[in-house]
Design a protein around this motif. Structure first.
Motif, short mmCIF file in Angstrom:
data_model
loop_
_atom_site.label_atom_id
_atom_site.label_comp_id
_atom_site.label_asym_id
_atom_site.label_seq_id
_atom_site.Cartn_x
_atom_site.Cartn_y
_atom_site.Cartn_z
N GLU A 105 -5.40 -12.63 -1.71
CA GLU A 105 -3.96 -12.47 -1.89
C GLU A 105 -3.29 -11.82 -0.68
OE1 GLU A 105 -2.97 -10.52 -5.55
OE2 GLU A 105 -4.40 -11.71 -6.69
N ILE A 106 -4.03 -11.72 0.43
CA ILE A 106 -3.52 -11.07 1.63
C ILE A 106 -3.21 -12.12 2.69
CG2 ILE A 106 -4.01 -9.40 3.45
CD1 ILE A 106 -5.98 -8.07 1.48
N LEU A 107 -2.02 -12.04 3.26
CA LEU A 107 -1.59 -12.95 4.32
C LEU A 107 -1.49 -12.13 5.61
CD1 LEU A 107 -0.59 -15.89 4.79
CD2 LEU A 107 1.72 -14.97 4.55
N ARG A 119 -10.35 2.15 24.93
CA ARG A 119 -10.24 1.56 23.59
C ARG A 119 -9.27 0.40 23.56
NH1 ARG A 119 -6.39 5.68 20.41
NH2 ARG A 119 -5.25 6.33 22.23
N LEU A 120 -9.46 -0.41 22.55
CA LEU A 120 -8.61 -1.57 22.30
C LEU A 120 -8.04 -1.40 20.90
CD1 LEU A 120 -7.59 -4.52 22.70
CD2 LEU A 120 -9.82 -5.26 21.89
N ILE A 121 -6.75 -1.56 20.77
CA ILE A 121 -6.09 -1.39 19.48
C ILE A 121 -5.56 -2.75 19.05
CG2 ILE A 121 -4.26 -0.22 18.20
CD1 ILE A 121 -4.44 1.97 20.43
N LEU A 122 -6.05 -3.23 17.90
CA LEU A 122 -5.60 -4.50 17.34
C LEU A 122 -4.73 -4.20 16.12
CD1 LEU A 122 -8.89 -6.59 17.47
CD2 LEU A 122 -6.98 -6.63 19.08
N MET A 123 -3.55 -4.80 16.09
CA MET A 123 -2.63 -4.58 14.98
C MET A 123 -2.12 -5.91 14.46
SD MET A 123 -0.37 -1.40 16.37
CE MET A 123 -0.57 -1.54 18.13
N GLY A 124 -1.75 -5.92 13.21
CA GLY A 124 -1.17 -7.11 12.62
C GLY A 124 -0.48 -6.76 11.33
N THR A 125 0.37 -7.66 10.87
CA THR A 125 1.06 -7.44 9.60
C THR A 125 0.26 -8.09 8.49
OG1 THR A 125 3.21 -7.39 10.70
CG2 THR A 125 3.21 -7.83 8.34
N ALA A 126 0.08 -7.34 7.42
CA ALA A 126 -0.60 -7.86 6.23
C ALA A 126 0.44 -7.86 5.11
CB ALA A 126 -1.78 -6.98 5.85
N LYS A 127 0.63 -9.03 4.52
CA LYS A 127 1.56 -9.13 3.39
C LYS A 127 0.73 -9.16 2.12
CE LYS A 127 5.84 -11.42 2.25
NZ LYS A 127 6.76 -12.48 2.68
N VAL A 128 0.90 -8.11 1.30
CA VAL A 128 0.14 -7.97 0.06
C VAL A 128 1.14 -7.87 -1.09
CG1 VAL A 128 -1.58 -6.59 -1.16
CG2 VAL A 128 -1.61 -6.67 1.32
N LYS A 129 1.13 -8.89 -1.94
CA LYS A 129 2.04 -8.93 -3.09
C LYS A 129 3.49 -8.68 -2.69
CE LYS A 129 -1.53 -7.84 -6.39
NZ LYS A 129 -1.97 -7.13 -7.54
N GLY A 130 3.90 -9.29 -1.58
CA GLY A 130 5.28 -9.19 -1.14
C GLY A 130 5.59 -7.98 -0.27
#
Length: 174
Positions: A105-107, A119-130
């Motif tokens: 259910e995660i986008l 260091r390397l920092i990876l980020m992203g948006t997770a849409k969980v139940k809106g």
């Protein structure tokens, strides 16, 4: 007479104290809940995903072609060499991948990479139940005995909330 009136007064005072304690605990619970929500919804200032440029599906990004030719040419010399990987072009490469990705259910979408010393920092948006949350993984490069590089996950955050201990427990079970 008087004894009954004293019991009624004591009972009323006791009820007021219980209500006061209940109100204080409700305020504390509400405050903690609000703080957790604010921490989870926090968006790091370093998180600046870029919009993908138009590209032909299946086409290799020119920056990857540049890096691979640099690697090939340097390896031909059979001497130690340095290849500089730049943050902005790598973010362009990442943005052109097949986004969004779905897991249960995660986008996941809008990835970004930030290079910091060591260091390397990876980020992203997770849409969980809106609800949109920024997920951050901090990776540290570590070389093994054969000289190969491994990227160890040193921190996992959702918003400003550090979930590294929880992530470690889940990873051990997997």
């Amino acid at each position: 007479g008087k004894a009954e009136m004293g019991n009624i007064a004591a009972s009323a005072t006791s009820k007021k104290r219980r209500w006061r304690k209940l109100l204080v605990w409700l305020l504390i619970d509400t405050g903690v809940t609000v703080a957790v929500i604010v921490l989870l919804l926090y968006k790091p200032s370093a998180y600046r995903p870029i919009k993908a440029l138009m590209h032909e599906p299946g086409q290799v990004h020119p920056y990857l072609t540049h890096l691979s030719s640099q690697l090939y040419n340097s390896a031909q010399l059979r001497k130690p060499f340095v290849i500089v990987i730049e943050q902005e072009p790598i973010n362009q490469v990442i943005s052109q991948a097949d986004w969004p990705k779905e897991s249960g259910e995660i986008l996941l979408y809008a990835p970004a990479a930030v290079f910091k010393p060591g260091r390397l920092i990876l980020m992203g948006t997770a849409k969980v139940k809106g609800v949109e949350l920024v997920v951050t993984f901090v990776l540290q490069p570590v070389f093994d005995a054969q000289g190969r590089i491994n990227l160890e996950v040193t921190a996992v955050r959702v918003g400003a909330m550090n979930l590294t201990p929880l992530a470690k427990m889940i990873a051990k079970k997997m």
